[in-house]
Design an enzyme around this catalytic site. Structure first.
Site, PDB file in Angstrom:
ATOM      1  N   GLY A 117       0.840  -1.357   0.273  1.00 36.60           N
ATOM      2  CA  GLY A 117       0.444  -0.168   0.094  1.00 36.60           C
ATOM      3  C   GLY A 117       0.770   1.252   0.149  1.00 36.60           C
ATOM      4  N   GLN A 163       3.341  10.187   1.077  1.00 35.09           N
ATOM      5  CA  GLN A 163       4.476   9.396   1.042  1.00 35.09           C
ATOM      6  C   GLN A 163       5.396   9.912  -0.014  1.00 35.09           C
ATOM      7  OE1 GLN A 163       2.018   5.710   1.949  1.00 35.09           O
ATOM      8  NE2 GLN A 163       4.641   5.482   3.153  1.00 35.09           N
ATOM      9  N   CYS A 218       5.670   0.083   7.219  1.00 43.27           N
ATOM     10  CA  CYS A 218       5.791   0.745   6.529  1.00 43.27           C
ATOM     11  C   CYS A 218       6.692   1.748   5.444  1.00 43.27           C
ATOM     12  CB  CYS A 218       4.985   2.347   7.480  1.00 43.27           C
ATOM     13  SG  CYS A 218       4.643   3.865   6.440  1.00 43.27           S
ATOM     14  N   LEU A 219       6.212   1.663   4.228  1.00 45.75           N
ATOM     15  CA  LEU A 219       7.516   1.958   3.566  1.00 45.75           C
ATOM     16  C   LEU A 219       7.937   3.277   3.929  1.00 45.75           C
ATOM     17  CD1 LEU A 219       5.516   1.062  -0.051  1.00 45.75           C
ATOM     18  CD2 LEU A 219       7.295  -0.360   1.116  1.00 45.75           C
ATOM     19  N   HIS A 226      -4.591   1.898   7.467  1.00 47.20           N
ATOM     20  CA  HIS A 226      -2.993   2.670   7.438  1.00 47.20           C
ATOM     21  C   HIS A 226      -2.401   3.388   6.287  1.00 47.20           C
ATOM     22  CE1 HIS A 226       1.760   1.608   7.737  1.00 47.20           C
ATOM     23  NE2 HIS A 226       1.600   1.917   6.619  1.00 47.20           N
ATOM     24  N   GLU A 227      -3.278   2.994   5.800  1.00 43.92           N
ATOM     25  CA  GLU A 227      -2.939   4.577   4.247  1.00 43.92           C
ATOM     26  C   GLU A 227      -3.913   5.409   5.058  1.00 43.92           C
ATOM     27  OE1 GLU A 227      -0.557   3.906   2.787  1.00 43.92           O
ATOM     28  OE2 GLU A 227      -0.953   1.097   2.781  1.00 43.92           O
ATOM     29  N   HIS A 233      -2.340   8.069   7.102  1.00 47.34           N
ATOM     30  CA  HIS A 233      -1.537   9.169   6.312  1.00 47.34           C
ATOM     31  C   HIS A 233      -1.417  10.325   5.618  1.00 47.34           C
ATOM     32  CE1 HIS A 233       3.075   6.589   6.345  1.00 47.34           C
ATOM     33  NE2 HIS A 233       1.900   5.642   6.200  1.00 47.34           N
TER      34      HIS A 233
HETATM   35 NI    NI Z   1       2.915   2.856   5.841  1.00 42.79          NI
END
Ligand code: NI
Length: 178
Positions: free
Chosen positions: A46, A51, A91-92, A133-134, A137
Site C-alpha cells: 500500500g 508518502q 511502512c515504506l 493505515h493508508e 497517512h
Molecule cells: Ni505506511
C-alpha cells in the site's frame, strides 16, 4: 511512468493533511500510475500520496500474491468500523521497523476509483488494516504514533542516524510494508 521518492519518518512532510481531489483527471491518473509503480518496486502492498510528497487524498493498494490486483482509492472515507484486531505493521516510510498495532477488524469505506466513480467497500483482514493505515497517512499520521513514546523515540533516532550515515535503506518485508 516514474518512480517517486518515498519520504522517510520523521520527515515533517509526512504530517501534512492531504487535500481532497476535486476532479479525477489525467493528472490524477498519472499520479496513480506512478504511485503504483513505486509501490510495486519498493516493494509494498500500500502507498498513500502523502508518502511521495503529494498532498492529495489518493492511495493505492495491492495485497494479492500475484501483484496484479491494483486497487485505487480517491477521497476515501471510513463509514463504519467493527471489531478489533492487532497486526504486525510495517511502512515504506519507516523502513526496517515492524510493530503490532490495534485497529478495527472490519471497515466500510467509500472512495472514488480512477474513473471518478464512487464505490463502497467492506473489507476485513489485511485489506482492512491497509485501508486504515493508508488513510492515516492522508491525515498526517504514521503507524509509530500508536506505539509508546519511548519506542517511537527510539525509532526516530535510529532512522535519523541511518539517514545521516547515508546507509543503504533498510527494507521491510513486503507482507507488512504498508
Ligand atoms: Ni505506511
Amino acid at each position: 511512468m516514474a518512480l517517486l521518492d518515498i519520504l522517510v519518518y520523521p520527515d515533517p512532510r509526512l504530517r501534512r493533511k492531504a487535500l481532497p481531489v476535486e476532479c479525477v483527471d489525467d493528472e490524477i491518473r498519472q499520479l496513480i500510475r506512478d504511485m503504483a509503480e513505486t509501490m510495486y518496486q519498493a516493494p509494498g502492498i500500500g502507498l498513500a500520496a502523502t508518502q511521495v510528497n503529494v498532498s492529495k487524498r489518493v492511495m493505492v493498494i495491492d495485497h494479492s500474491d500475484e501483484r496484479n490486483e491494483l486497487q485505487v482509492f480517491i477521497n476515501p472515507v471510513i463509514r463504519s468500523r467493527r471489531g478489533e484486531t492487532e497486526t504486525e505493521e510495517g511502512c515504506l516510510s519507516v523502513p526496517g521497523i515492524v510493530a503490532p498495532v490495534k485497529r478495527a477488524e472490519e471497515v466500510t469505506v467509500t472512495a472514488l476509483d480512477s474513473e471518478g466513480r464512487i464505490n463502497e467497500y467492506t473489507a476485513s483482514g489485511i485489506l482492512a488494516v491497509c485501508l486504515q493505515h493508508e488513510l492515516d497517512h492522508l491525515d498526517g499520521k504514521v503507524f509509530v504514533d500508536y506505539l509508546s513514546r519511548l519506542k517511537r523515540e527510539r525509532i526516530r533516532k535510529q532512522l535519523l542516524k541511518e539517514s545521516r550515515n547515508d546507509n543503504v535503506a533498510a527494507t521491510t518485508d513486503r507482507a507488512v510494508a504498508l
